[in-house]
Design a protein around this motif. Structure first.
Motif, PDB file in Angstrom:
ATOM      1  N   LEU A 109      19.895  33.606  70.371  1.00  0.00           N
ATOM      2  CA  LEU A 109      21.055  33.777  69.501  1.00  0.00           C
ATOM      3  C   LEU A 109      21.977  34.847  70.072  1.00  0.00           C
ATOM      4  O   LEU A 109      21.519  35.858  70.615  1.00  0.00           O
ATOM      5  CB  LEU A 109      20.624  34.172  68.082  1.00  0.00           C
ATOM      6  CG  LEU A 109      19.706  33.189  67.338  1.00  0.00           C
ATOM      7  CD1 LEU A 109      19.408  33.704  65.934  1.00  0.00           C
ATOM      8  CD2 LEU A 109      20.326  31.798  67.280  1.00  0.00           C
ATOM      9  N   LEU A 110      23.275  34.614  69.940  1.00  0.00           N
ATOM     10  CA  LEU A 110      24.286  35.583  70.355  1.00  0.00           C
ATOM     11  C   LEU A 110      24.620  36.484  69.166  1.00  0.00           C
ATOM     12  O   LEU A 110      24.815  36.002  68.047  1.00  0.00           O
ATOM     13  CB  LEU A 110      25.553  34.881  70.849  1.00  0.00           C
ATOM     14  CG  LEU A 110      25.360  33.833  71.956  1.00  0.00           C
ATOM     15  CD1 LEU A 110      26.691  33.177  72.299  1.00  0.00           C
ATOM     16  CD2 LEU A 110      24.739  34.469  73.195  1.00  0.00           C
ATOM     17  N   ILE A 111      24.695  37.788  69.420  1.00  0.00           N
ATOM     18  CA  ILE A 111      24.954  38.760  68.356  1.00  0.00           C
ATOM     19  C   ILE A 111      26.377  39.291  68.514  1.00  0.00           C
ATOM     20  O   ILE A 111      26.771  39.724  69.601  1.00  0.00           O
ATOM     21  CB  ILE A 111      23.954  39.930  68.397  1.00  0.00           C
ATOM     22  CG1 ILE A 111      22.519  39.393  68.404  1.00  0.00           C
ATOM     23  CG2 ILE A 111      24.180  40.865  67.225  1.00  0.00           C
ATOM     24  CD1 ILE A 111      22.149  38.574  67.191  1.00  0.00           C
ATOM     25  N   SER A 112      27.137  39.249  67.420  1.00  0.00           N
ATOM     26  CA  SER A 112      28.489  39.802  67.382  1.00  0.00           C
ATOM     27  C   SER A 112      28.596  40.726  66.176  1.00  0.00           C
ATOM     28  O   SER A 112      28.190  40.361  65.067  1.00  0.00           O
ATOM     29  CB  SER A 112      29.534  38.691  67.292  1.00  0.00           C
ATOM     30  OG  SER A 112      30.831  39.233  67.211  1.00  0.00           O
ATOM     31  N   LEU A 113      29.120  41.918  66.404  1.00  0.00           N
ATOM     32  CA  LEU A 113      29.266  42.912  65.346  1.00  0.00           C
ATOM     33  C   LEU A 113      30.745  43.107  65.049  1.00  0.00           C
ATOM     34  O   LEU A 113      31.543  43.345  65.956  1.00  0.00           O
ATOM     35  CB  LEU A 113      28.635  44.249  65.757  1.00  0.00           C
ATOM     36  CG  LEU A 113      27.151  44.219  66.118  1.00  0.00           C
ATOM     37  CD1 LEU A 113      26.693  45.592  66.585  1.00  0.00           C
ATOM     38  CD2 LEU A 113      26.309  43.754  64.929  1.00  0.00           C
ATOM     39  N   LYS A 114      31.102  43.007  63.782  1.00  0.00           N
ATOM     40  CA  LYS A 114      32.468  43.237  63.340  1.00  0.00           C
ATOM     41  C   LYS A 114      32.462  44.241  62.207  1.00  0.00           C
ATOM     42  O   LYS A 114      31.569  44.218  61.348  1.00  0.00           O
ATOM     43  CB  LYS A 114      33.134  41.936  62.877  1.00  0.00           C
ATOM     44  CG  LYS A 114      33.444  40.978  64.005  1.00  0.00           C
ATOM     45  CD  LYS A 114      34.317  39.836  63.548  1.00  0.00           C
ATOM     46  CE  LYS A 114      34.684  38.923  64.705  1.00  0.00           C
ATOM     47  NZ  LYS A 114      35.597  37.822  64.280  1.00  0.00           N
ATOM     48  N   GLN A 115      33.465  45.112  62.231  1.00  0.00           N
ATOM     49  CA  GLN A 115      33.542  46.154  61.215  1.00  0.00           C
ATOM     50  C   GLN A 115      33.886  45.554  59.867  1.00  0.00           C
ATOM     51  O   GLN A 115      34.751  44.690  59.750  1.00  0.00           O
ATOM     52  CB  GLN A 115      34.601  47.195  61.598  1.00  0.00           C
ATOM     53  CG  GLN A 115      34.591  48.436  60.723  1.00  0.00           C
ATOM     54  CD  GLN A 115      35.541  49.509  61.221  1.00  0.00           C
ATOM     55  OE1 GLN A 115      36.228  49.305  62.200  1.00  0.00           O
ATOM     56  NE2 GLN A 115      35.561  50.632  60.554  1.00  0.00           N
ATOM     57  N   SER A 116      33.189  46.035  58.845  1.00  0.00           N
ATOM     58  CA  SER A 116      33.418  45.537  57.497  1.00  0.00           C
ATOM     59  C   SER A 116      34.795  45.963  57.008  1.00  0.00           C
ATOM     60  O   SER A 116      35.222  47.098  57.187  1.00  0.00           O
ATOM     61  CB  SER A 116      32.335  46.065  56.546  1.00  0.00           C
ATOM     62  OG  SER A 116      32.601  45.668  55.222  1.00  0.00           O
TER      63      SER A 116
END
Length: 615
Positions: free
Chosen positions: A385-392
């Motif tokens: 799985l590819l992980i992407s983090l975005k600011q809430s």
């Protein structure tokens, strides 16, 4: 009466005779301290000027001994009056009784100066220089990429402050409660939780609404009018409106640019496709409100991320995971089922599409989620799985931090140029044939954008709701075409030509003026001796072409590759005559580079150049 009393009585007699000539009907000849200062503001400077002139002329009618106090003051006034520009006529022999004519002349000059200043006041009370047009070259008709924006004078942007009683912390609930009454103020709005922007002005300065809370309690919404926003303060709002317009036209947003996925240009040999698009920005210029619109392109790979992972595994099975992370982390991908972009922050090899995650209705696997929500069947169940983090975006304290997205490589496509694509010059030339747009094609693209916005009902409605409309005025620009210029070198001159291209001649001819390098320092590690000799040899060859003389440098050979070694070498060998310092470093290290620049820029200011061997 003698002394000060006699002096003051003479002043009073003289000023009483000039009362009618110095003041208007409603003003008297006093200091103005007990009068309304706001009414005197327009004539205060004139009164002060005339009082000074009368005081000087009065002092000329009698003689006093120069001492201290008032006598010294009067003598200085007489002296300053003779020196000033106002009494230039006195120096030419004009008598004191002509002072009123001089004052009138100065008033006329001030009025003329005010009229001149009023001609260059353009906006907001700020002074701008007059526009200056060139005279060289020939006139030519041009087109620009700026589209005019007309605003309806009956509409504008009105700012309101919204308050809730009792207080509501959640922005989601604030928007929900306000949307319940949106029809009562037109339905068109922009609300960020506190500030409300409307295209119309409400009937009352304070408008109240009542909503029901989660416990059926009354929540009072107070909408208080603040002001009508000026044009320069609405630029951000107008840019948001055009983002909404591009969304209605089904464009996909990458950063600040919008691209059309329905008209890709395919490069089959490399399995790439190029999306055409636009980059837009609204701002205020001399010609009013303008939309800057330019052509842009985005490169996408037709291969999925899963295909690339398989290729990496086939080439390097030993450290496959490290190679995959090094290649993919930091890349931007797009998911075709919703045309959203993500940045790869990590790859999770411990999970696969059969792994489960928590939803509102319970736990669900990724395979079931995509089948139920997007009608997509995932074929490979063992892929990572590819992980992407975005600011809430939520401001609630409970939701602070990043939102974690887990993506399926099989459904993701890479965007942008990678190193192997940049290294393929033939492929880059083929891409350039698509991305390099001629001026005529740019105007065709601009016409197409204007047509898409004006002929789309939903897009046109967004502009009309805020009193805006596009104006096709980008074909009426007049410019100047400068004639070909001559480039002078030390021994001959060349013509820059129509394209102003003379870079090849600039590196082959002797320069007009050169600065010889007489005192400079070269620092390198003992293992980089070969690189240092090659550097000096190339420097000598290049400088001879320019007619520049480079003397032998002060060579410092370091035994150790430590930061303190470089610091000590710099401090010991830089002197007042040193013109430049060159440091050849075996590796690229930010801490070492920062220390070298700190010494050469602030501690011992001198020109410096750092060369890294591993780059």
């Amino acid at each position: 009466m003698s002394g000060r009393g006699n002096l003051l009585s003479l002043f009073n007699k003289k000023t009483e005779t000039k009362k009618s000539a110095l003041f208007t009907q409603e003003h008297t000849n006093d200091s103005g301290l007990d009068a309304d200062q706001s009414n005197l503001r327009g004539t205060y400077k004139k009164t002060a000027r005339n009082t000074t002139s009368d005081l000087a002329s009065t002092s000329n009618s009698f003689s006093i001994s120069i001492g201290r106090g008032r006598a010294n003051l009067l003598h200085s006034i007489k002296k300053e009056t003779i020196k000033s520009g106002l009494s230039s006529s006195l120096e030419k022999g004009i008598a004191c009784q002509d002072q009123n004519k001089i004052c009138n002349l100065n008033r006329n000059i001030n009025a003329t100066s005010d009229d001149t200043n009023n001609q260059i006041i353009l906006k907001n009370g700020l002074f701008y220089p007059n526009t200056i047009y060139g005279s060289e070259g020939s006139l030519v008709n041009l087109s620009c990429n700026y589209i005019g924006l007309k605003s309806d004078p009956k509409k504008g942007v009105y700012l309101y402050e919204v308050r809730f009683n009792p207080s509501v912390d959640s922005i989601y609930l604030r928007m929900k409660y306000l949307n319940e009454h949106s029809k009562q103020f037109g339905g068109i709005k922009t609300f960020d939780g506190t500030t409300l922007y409307l295209p119309i002005m409400l009937e009352r300065e304070l408008t109240t609404f009542i909503s029901k809370g989660p416990s059926n309690e009354d929540i009072e919404i107070r909408i208080l009018f603040k002001k009508r926003e000026s044009l320069k303060n609405c630029i951000q709002l107008y840019n948001i409106l055009f983002d909404r317009i591009m969304k209605t036209l089904n464009y996909v947003k990458f950063d600040r640019k919008q691209f059309d996925p329905s008209r890709p240009k395919v490069i089959p040999t490399a399995k790439l496709e190029v999306w055409p698009g636009y980059v837009t920005a609204v701002d205020e210029y001399d010609g009013g409100l303008m939309l800057c619109c330019d052509v842009s392109h985005r490169l996408l790979c037709q291969k999925t991320v899963l295909d690339m992972l398989i290729e990496i595994y086939q080439h390097c099975k030993a450290n496959y995971q490290d190679k995959a992370k090094k290649y993919l982390i930091g890349s931007v991908i797009i998911t075709r089922y919703n045309n959203r972009t993500y940045r790869i922050d990590d790859i999770c090899f411990s999970q696969n599409p059969y792994s489960e995650f928590e939803t509102r209705t319970g736990f669900c696997s990724y395979i079931d989620y995509y089948k139920n929500n997007h009608n997509i069947t995932i074929k490979d169940g063992k892929q990572p799985l590819l992980i992407s983090l975005k600011q809430s975006r939520k401001n609630d304290t409970s939701n602070k931090g990043n939102v974690r997205f887990c993506l399926i490589p099989e459904l993701c496509y890479l965007t942008g140029l990678h190193d192997e694509i940049r290294a393929d010059k033939k492929l880059m030339r083929e891409i350039a044939t698509v991305t390099n747009v001629t001026p005529n094609n740019r105007m065709l693209a601009l016409d197409k954008y204007f047509k898409n916005v004006t002929e789309n009902d939903e897009a046109r409605e967004i502009l009309e709701n805020w009193g805006l409309s596009l104006h096709k005025n980008y074909h009426n620009i007049v410019g100047r075409k400068i004639d070909s210029v001559q480039i002078y070198f030390a021994k001959h001159c060349i013509s820059a030509g129509h394209n102003a291209e003379f870079s090849k001649d600039a590196v082959r001819n002797e320069l007009l003026e050169v600065i010889n390098l007489n005192s400079w320092v070269l620092i390198y590690h003992k293992n980089d001796l070969k690189a240092a000799k090659s550097f000096l040899h190339n420097m000598k060859n290049c400088s001879d072409v320019f007619g520049m003389n480079i003397c032998k440098p002060n060579v410092i050979i370091l035994e150790h590759d430590r930061i303190d070694t470089y610091v000590d070498a710099l401090r010991r060998n830089i002197c007042a005559k040193t013109q430049i310092v060159v440091c050849i470093c075996p590796t690229s290290r930010d801490d070492r580079y920062s220390v070298i620049k700190k010494i050469c820029c602030s501690e011992i200011p001198v020109a410096s150049q750092v060369i890294h061997m591993n780059m």
